[in-house]
Design an enzyme around this catalytic site. Structure first.
Site, PDB file in Angstrom:
ATOM      1  N   ASP A 187     -37.221  -7.797 -19.630  1.00 40.40           N
ATOM      2  CA  ASP A 187     -36.672  -9.101 -19.262  1.00 40.40           C
ATOM      3  C   ASP A 187     -36.432  -9.243 -17.769  1.00 40.40           C
ATOM      4  OD1 ASP A 187     -36.245 -10.726 -21.713  1.00 40.40           O
ATOM      5  OD2 ASP A 187     -35.194  -8.910 -22.346  1.00 40.40           O
ATOM      6  N   GLU A 195     -35.352 -18.031 -32.058  1.00 33.83           N
ATOM      7  CA  GLU A 195     -35.335 -16.615 -31.708  1.00 33.83           C
ATOM      8  C   GLU A 195     -33.980 -16.306 -31.102  1.00 33.83           C
ATOM      9  OE1 GLU A 195     -40.086 -15.676 -30.942  1.00 33.83           O
ATOM     10  OE2 GLU A 195     -38.700 -15.557 -29.255  1.00 33.83           O
TER      11      GLU A 195
END
Lengths: 267, 403
Positions: free
Chosen positions: A60, A49
């Site tokens: 995040d 990824e």
């Protein structure tokens, strides 16, 4: 058959689980990323990824926020990330690559252009964190036609009805977010994950990768016992951050963490 | 647009205003947004909920706020009669409290014990801390480090009210980063936390419900204008950061075709310099903070830093309904720069004895240009969205005065 599908089938045959590392492309500079990708494959990664840096990474935690900041400072754009995948493909035609990021850089490029660019660079899947299935009914076919998998998140809060809907929109695999929180947060509860994965299996016909909160070999091993894939991000990005000033040390440091996880998963 | 749209039918069931709006968030928040939407759709037509809301607006906020004819200023400008919708007289000093009262009532109905908010100028943070204090809720306010420096009076006010102010050090350290951080907190504490968004942006249903709560401004202004001026106004002017005070004033007038509307963005150092906060004037559509709207972004889709003397307008996006109203041509979006806003701030203070917030001063700056182009029998309403006490230190800094 797509590279992602082939990957899971092959793992299934050999009784192994997918190790899926995440790094942010261009962190800390654009030259580092492709060598690190190769090193991760050598250390046992099955799918990569690759994070597309964004100025406002809302989902995040601080570790990947900082990675995005470093990547943007080094001038990494979505076009650069696609170019990195194309370069990676010159030496590796087997390992699936999934671009993971936020919607706006893709909006700015345009969906057709982006989907075409994914095909020509050799991108196998796309995961856009802030694009739920409701908002992409007309986008899904554009990727499907081109054989690019759209990967979606399933959360602890996702209802059964939504899991079914997500299962229909998604291809490749589902990414189960193991905890309520941002990337790199807290520690996951393996029993809880196991029961949720079971529920998802009954509602959607795709392999399930689990991410968020996988920090070390032990947690990777525990999750690999219940899921089809183990996604690890912040633990690797931490290695990049620690070695940002001496970039030659990044690939070995990242590879060492992954190799530990690999052998723990395969035990 | 040949046919007039049915403005009240927007957003649609999925939260879209034409191509704008929607719900672009990570999966973890989808269930919480569904829950909020269901609760809101049920309560908004519940007479008891409306009665509670109206009671609080009357007895806690002090509504209705006056519609004040600024006679001396109108005379000086030489043109339309200029009226000020006095949101600055609300409890806590700005329009923000209309919305926090409404959302706090929702939080109470949903059984949430903890509220979070983002703030730029601090007005929404203060308004959130205020309602949290009154309802005994735990309150955390996210605020960019840069804004904490610019708005230290409001920071202290929030602390006095019992809120915890959490400095945000990521990105540009202003409102957009505070909103990122609030979203991150919400995703982590989604079970017990209510996120009080301060403007008409964010994922559906926020742009809808914040608009509904703020529409009390326009409903009152419409009635007051009919009563005091004997007719509907000819033009409305309001500043636009996220755009909650503007949508609150505009929305009840959208169907009144004779009423022209002007949303004033912050031009900062000037739209041509690139140092501004005017996405409707100089941006393009994209996706940020859960909705599709006009944004300030670079060619590769990264959000760019904004600039405005006013912390409350220092935001790279704008509520999606404004984007739609711009594209269908119902509202005119213009911009006023820092210097124009400061001049209007000083002028209103000296001529009317009313010190406006620097945000509202952007609306005043445009009204100064618009009024002289209108005739003496025409009426112009400016939304005086907040009072300027919080900005005294900023203006003093500019004047080179230290305390």
């Amino acid at each position: 058959m797509s590279r992602i599908q082939a990957c899971f089938e092959q793992l299934n045959t050999s009784g192994r689980k997918a190790l899926i590392p995440y790094i942010t492309a261009g962190d800390p500079n654009r030259e580092v990323t492709v060598p690190v990708m190769h090193a991760m494959v050598e250390a046992g990664a099955d799918i990569i990824e690759l994070g597309v840096p964004f100025s406002d990474p809302m989902a995040d935690g601080p570790v990947i926020q900082k990675a995005c900041e470093r990547a943007l400072e080094s001038g990494t754009s979505l076009r650069d990330v696609l170019a990195m995948v194309a370069e990676f493909r010159r030496r590796d035609d087997r390992t699936p690559v999934v671009l993971m990021g936020y919607l706006n850089p893709v909006e700015a490029m345009g969906y057709e252009t982006f989907a075409d660019a994914c095909v020509s660079a050799g991108v196998d899947g796309v995961l856009l964190v802030d694009l739920p299935p409701e908002e992409c009914e007309d986008i899904v076919p554009r990727f499907r036609q081109r054989g690019v998998d759209l990967i979606f998140l399933v959360a602890p809060t996702t209802t059964d009805e939504r899991i079914r809907r997500i299962g229909e929109a998604a291809s490749g695999y589902l990414y189960y977010v193991s905890l309520k929180g941002v990337t790199g947060a807290a520690t996951l509860n393996v029993e809880e994950v196991a029961s949720r994965v079971e529920t998802i299996r009954n509602l959607a016909q795709l392999p399930i990768g689990v991410g968020f909160g996988i920090k070390d070999a032990a947690s990777a091993r525990a999750v690999s016992r219940v899921a089809d894939g183990v996604v690890v991000g912040s633990a690797l990005v931490n290695q990049i951050a620690a070695n940002a000033q001496r970039t030659e040390a990044i690939a070995p440091a990242v590879a060492a963490v992954l190799a530990d996880m690999r052998s723990a998963m395969d035990e | 647009m040949t046919e007039r749209p049915d403005y009240k039918a927007f957003p649609d069931q999925r939260g879209h205003f034409g191509q704008f709006g929607g719900r672009f968030v990570s999966e973890t928040l989808m269930a919480a947004l569904d829950e909020l939407e269901t609760m809101y759709r049920r309560l908004k037509d519940d007479p008891q909920f409306q009665a509670d809301f109206d009671y609080d607006l009357a007895h806690y906020v002090g509504r209705p706020s006056p519609l004040y004819l600024a006679e001396r200023w109108s005379e000086q400008l030489g043109g339309a009669r200029v009226w000020l919708k006095r949101e600055d007289l609300n409890h806590t000093g700005a329009h923000k409290v209309n919305n926090t009262i409404g959302q706090a009532l929702l939080a109470k109905h949903m059984g949430k014990k903890r509220v979070i908010a983002e703030t730029g100028a601090g007005q929404h943070g203060v308004a959130s801390a205020t309602v949290a204090a009154r309802l005994g809720l735990e309150c955390h306010v996210f605020m960019g480090e840069e804004d904490i420096r610019r708005q230290r009076l409001n920071v202290y006010r929030m602390k006095l009210l019992g809120a915890e102010v959490i400095p945000v050090t990521s990105g540009s350290r202003t409102l957009k980063d505070a909103m990122n951080e609030a979203m991150r907190d919400w995703v982590t504490n989604v079970d017990d936390t209510f996120y009080i968004i301060g403007t008409v942006a964010g994922p559906h249903p926020y742009p809808m419900l914040v608009r509904d709560f703020q529409s009390v401004i326009g409903r009152e202004a419409r009635e007051q204008s009919l009563k005091q001026a004997g007719k509907l106004p000819d033009a409305l002017v309001a500043c636009v950061g996220g755009g909650s005070n503007a949508i609150g004033l505009f929305h009840p007038f959208l169907e009144d075709e004779g009423v022209a509307m002007y949303g004033v963005e912050a031009a900062g150092d000037g739209v041509d310099t690139g140092r501004h906060a005017a996405p409707l004037t100089a941006g393009r559509p994209g996706v940020l903070h859960g909705n599709r709207t006009y944004l300030m972004e670079d060619e590769s889709g990264q959000i760019i830093e904004t600039h405005s003397v006013s912390a409350g307008l220092d935001y790279p996006g704008v509520g999606p309904e404004h984007s739609w109203l711009k594209d269908i041509g119902r509202v005119n979006y213009v911009a006023a720069d820092d210097q124009e806003a400061l001049a209007a701030f000083r002028e209103l203070t000296r001529v009317e004895g009313i010190m406006p917030a620097l945000e509202s001063a952007h609306a005043l700056a445009y009204a100064r240009k618009l009024a002289p182009t209108m005739s003496a029998d025409q009426n112009l309403i400016v939304n005086l969205s907040g009072r300027g006490d919080k900005d005294i230190l900023t203006v003093a800094d500019i004047d080179g005065i230290e305390f």
